[in-house]
Each structure stands twice: as C-alpha cells, then as structure tokens.
Motif scaffolding. Structure first.
Motif, short mmCIF file in Angstrom:
data_model
loop_
_atom_site.label_atom_id
_atom_site.label_comp_id
_atom_site.label_asym_id
_atom_site.label_seq_id
_atom_site.Cartn_x
_atom_site.Cartn_y
_atom_site.Cartn_z
N MET A 19 0.84 -1.18 0.00
CA MET A 19 0.00 0.00 0.00
C MET A 19 0.89 1.24 0.00
O MET A 19 1.82 1.35 0.77
CB MET A 19 -0.89 0.00 1.24
N VAL A 20 0.58 2.18 -0.86
CA VAL A 20 1.34 3.42 -0.96
C VAL A 20 0.64 4.49 -0.13
O VAL A 20 -0.50 4.85 -0.40
CB VAL A 20 1.46 3.87 -2.43
N LEU A 21 1.32 5.00 0.91
CA LEU A 21 0.73 6.05 1.74
C LEU A 21 0.71 7.39 1.04
O LEU A 21 -0.17 8.21 1.26
CB LEU A 21 1.51 6.19 3.05
N ILE A 22 1.71 7.61 0.17
CA ILE A 22 1.81 8.87 -0.54
C ILE A 22 1.47 8.59 -1.99
O ILE A 22 2.29 8.11 -2.75
CB ILE A 22 3.24 9.45 -0.44
N PRO A 23 0.23 8.87 -2.39
CA PRO A 23 -0.15 8.60 -3.78
C PRO A 23 0.57 9.54 -4.75
O PRO A 23 0.96 10.64 -4.38
CB PRO A 23 -1.66 8.86 -3.79
N HIS A 24 0.77 9.06 -5.97
CA HIS A 24 1.35 9.90 -7.00
C HIS A 24 0.43 11.09 -7.25
O HIS A 24 -0.79 11.00 -7.09
CB HIS A 24 1.55 9.10 -8.29
N HIS A 25 1.03 12.19 -7.64
CA HIS A 25 0.26 13.42 -7.83
C HIS A 25 -0.87 13.24 -8.84
O HIS A 25 -1.96 13.75 -8.65
CB HIS A 25 1.20 14.54 -8.26
N SER A 26 -0.63 12.48 -9.88
CA SER A 26 -1.67 12.28 -10.89
C SER A 26 -2.77 11.35 -10.40
O SER A 26 -3.89 11.40 -10.87
CB SER A 26 -1.05 11.71 -12.17
N ASP A 27 -2.45 10.48 -9.41
CA ASP A 27 -3.44 9.54 -8.89
C ASP A 27 -4.46 10.21 -7.97
O ASP A 27 -5.62 9.85 -7.95
CB ASP A 27 -2.76 8.40 -8.13
N ALA A 72 -5.39 14.12 -6.84
CA ALA A 72 -5.14 15.56 -6.89
C ALA A 72 -5.39 16.21 -5.53
O ALA A 72 -4.84 17.25 -5.23
CB ALA A 72 -6.01 16.20 -7.95
N ASP A 73 -6.19 15.58 -4.70
CA ASP A 73 -6.54 16.13 -3.40
C ASP A 73 -5.46 15.80 -2.38
O ASP A 73 -5.09 14.64 -2.21
CB ASP A 73 -7.89 15.57 -2.95
N GLU A 74 -4.96 16.80 -1.70
CA GLU A 74 -3.96 16.58 -0.66
C GLU A 74 -4.56 15.95 0.58
O GLU A 74 -3.83 15.51 1.46
CB GLU A 74 -3.28 17.89 -0.29
N GLY A 75 -5.85 15.90 0.67
CA GLY A 75 -6.50 15.28 1.82
C GLY A 75 -6.17 13.81 1.95
O GLY A 75 -6.32 13.22 3.03
N ALA A 76 -5.70 13.20 0.88
CA ALA A 76 -5.32 11.79 0.92
C ALA A 76 -3.96 11.58 1.58
O ALA A 76 -3.60 10.46 1.90
CB ALA A 76 -5.29 11.23 -0.50
N LEU A 77 -3.22 12.67 1.79
CA LEU A 77 -1.89 12.57 2.38
C LEU A 77 -1.97 12.56 3.91
O LEU A 77 -2.84 13.20 4.50
CB LEU A 77 -1.03 13.76 1.96
N PRO A 78 -1.03 11.87 4.56
CA PRO A 78 -0.94 11.96 6.03
C PRO A 78 -0.64 13.39 6.46
O PRO A 78 -0.09 14.19 5.69
CB PRO A 78 0.24 11.03 6.36
N LYS A 130 10.13 11.35 -0.76
CA LYS A 130 8.93 10.64 -1.20
C LYS A 130 7.98 11.58 -1.93
O LYS A 130 7.42 11.23 -2.97
CB LYS A 130 8.20 10.01 -0.02
N LEU A 131 7.81 12.77 -1.40
CA LEU A 131 6.94 13.75 -2.05
C LEU A 131 7.48 14.12 -3.43
O LEU A 131 6.71 14.28 -4.38
CB LEU A 131 6.78 14.99 -1.17
N ALA A 132 8.79 14.25 -3.54
CA ALA A 132 9.40 14.58 -4.83
C ALA A 132 9.28 13.41 -5.80
O ALA A 132 8.98 13.60 -6.98
CB ALA A 132 10.86 14.96 -4.64
#
Length: 73
Positions: free
Chosen positions: A1-9, A11-17, A62-64
């Motif tokens: 499971m990827v905690l940090i989704p790709h930007h294209s996957d 768009a909402d930052e609400g998915a980020l921790p 990871k964000l980059a």
C-alpha cells in the motif's frame, strides 16, 4: 500500500498523512527553494542534530518522487 499517492493519482492533498501536508504547506509558503533544515526548524525539530532531520529528508524525497515537490540537484 502506498501512503503517498502519485500526484496524478490523487489531486486532493486530503489523501496525504498530516505530516506530509505540513511539509507541503511550509514549502508553498517559502519564497524559493527550501532546505530540509529550514523545514525542520519550522516544524520545531532540533536542526543541529542530523539524525532528527533524516526522517524529514526521506518524507521530502517521497513527495518529490511522487511528483508533489520538485527536487533540485
């Protein structure tokens, strides 16, 4: 499971921790490139201890890697 989704996957930052959202907010508020030490200071970390900054460096990487930040050489 990827905690940090790709930007294209996701768009909402609400998915980020929460800590990743804080990092993004700090980088956006800056006038230019931001070093890990500056982000650590904003977060209240002891920037004089390198070991305290390494987890933060990994999060920025990871964000980059996921396209949410631009990493400069």
């Amino acid at each position: 499971m990827v905690l940090i989704p790709h930007h294209s996957d996701a768009a909402d930052e609400g998915a980020l921790p929460d800590d990743y959202r804080k990092i993004l907010a700090i980088v956006r508020e800056a006038d230019g490139p931001v070093q890990v030490r500056a982000v650590g200071e904003w977060l209240g970390l002891d920037a004089s201890v390198r070991g305290k900054l390494e987890p933060l460096r990994a999060k920025k990487t990871k964000l980059a890697d996921r396209g949410r930040l631009h990493k400069r050489p």
